[in-house]
Design a protein around this motif. Structure first.
Motif, PDB file in Angstrom:
ATOM      1  N   THR A   1       0.828  -1.203   0.000  1.00 47.68           N
ATOM      2  CA  THR A   1       0.000   0.000   0.000  1.00 47.68           C
ATOM      3  C   THR A   1       0.862   1.252   0.000  1.00 47.68           C
TER       4      THR A   1
ATOM      5  N   THR B   1      -3.001   0.755  -3.927  1.00 46.15           N
ATOM      6  CA  THR B   1      -2.600  -0.615  -3.611  1.00 46.15           C
ATOM      7  C   THR B   1      -1.954  -1.254  -4.829  1.00 46.15           C
TER       8      THR B   1
ATOM      9  N   ARG C   1      -5.101   6.219  -0.431  1.00 49.62           N
ATOM     10  CA  ARG C   1      -4.271   5.004  -0.451  1.00 49.62           C
ATOM     11  C   ARG C   1      -4.389   4.300  -1.793  1.00 49.62           C
TER      12      ARG C   1
END
Length: 282
Positions: free
Chosen positions: A25, A43, A41
């Motif tokens: 992440t 990923t 965020r």
């Protein structure tokens, strides 16, 4: 303008974390509407094939590039997990021109309009290789055969943001954007000097309370039931039930803390009213 929402020097504040084997992440500060510190965020997942998929890309810093290279460098999929999480698609697409862009219906048109206006240099009009709709959402292989070998997908079209939710089966990791927050955004602001961190006002504190999974998460349950799912609650419930049937223990949201180990239990708690059927509400 996206520049008003993101940190000016993301390389100085980004937190890069291995949350599971082959799952990384990239967490950064992010102010929604310029006032709510919800964090952001992205990923990165290495597929069994060795290819890389990036979900909800954030800024492509030098450290992020290095992590991509460490995992093999073959970025094959760039996935906008809803119609809001797309600001950095152009940046990643320019760096990895072989990658396929994936997103929900409506997003390509939204980006083309933004690009035509020319008032946001970060947003281009790159073509999408796979646009997910209500009609085609059951066929994950339309994204890629190697992608479908590792991922399940649910298109929560009843959500206002048209959420794409993914299960990375090898790691038992659920990847989502705005379906469920988990505020406060502690990790995402952890590298920001204390004196520079935002001081939330009353509205921001109220919003944080609505997006917290602590305790019984009653405020979040009410928000999801009365606001988020109100337009088509039956379809929303069906999507949530399909997701809850997946095998996962980690939940990676775009906003707030990642849930490692207890992700399934928290998901079931937050969506209890949607999972329980008639009479589950309190």
């Amino acid at each position: 303008m996206s520049s008003k929402l993101i940190p000016p020097r993301p390389d100085e504040v980004m937190v890069i974390r291995d949350v599971a084997p082959n799952v990384v992440t990239f967490s950064v500060p992010f102010l929604r509407f310029g006032r709510f510190p919800i964090g952001g965020r992205g990923t990165l997942v290495r597929l069994t094939s060795g290819a890389l998929a990036v979900f909800s890309p954030v800024a492509l810093t030098d450290a992020a590039r290095a992590k991509v290279a460490e995992l093999g460098g073959d970025v094959r999929y760039l996935v906008a997990t809803d119609i809001e999480h797309h600001i950095f698609l152009s940046e990643w697409a320019a760096a990895y021109p072989g990658a396929k862009l994936v997103g929900p219906e409506g997003l390509p048109e939204k980006r083309r309009k933004a690009a035509a206006k020319g008032n946001d240099a970060k947003i281009g009009a790159e073509p999408f290789a796979a646009v997910i709709t209500k009609e085609n959402c059951k066929d994950v292989s339309r994204i890629g055969e190697d992608f479908a070998a590792d991922f399940d997908m649910e298109y929560v079209h009843a959500h206002p943001n048209r959420e794409l939710v993914f299960l990375y089966r090898p790691g038992r990791v659920l990847i989502e954007a705005d379906l469920m927050f988990n505020l406060p955004a502690a990790e995402q602001y952890s590298r920001v000097p204390a004196a520079q961190r935002p001081r939330p006002g009353l509205l921001a504190r109220l919003f944080e309370g609505l997006q917290s999974t602590e305790g019984e998460a009653l405020a979040m349950k009410r928000f999801l039931w009365h606001a988020v799912s109100r337009a088509d609650r039956a379809a929303f419930n069906e999507s949530v039930r399909r997701i809850a049937a997946w095998d996962f223990d980690t939940v990676v949201p775009c906003h707030g803390e990642t849930l490692v180990g207890d992700g399934k239990a928290v998901f079931q708690k937050v969506f209890a009213w949607h999972l329980g059927g008639k009479g589950a509400r309190r």
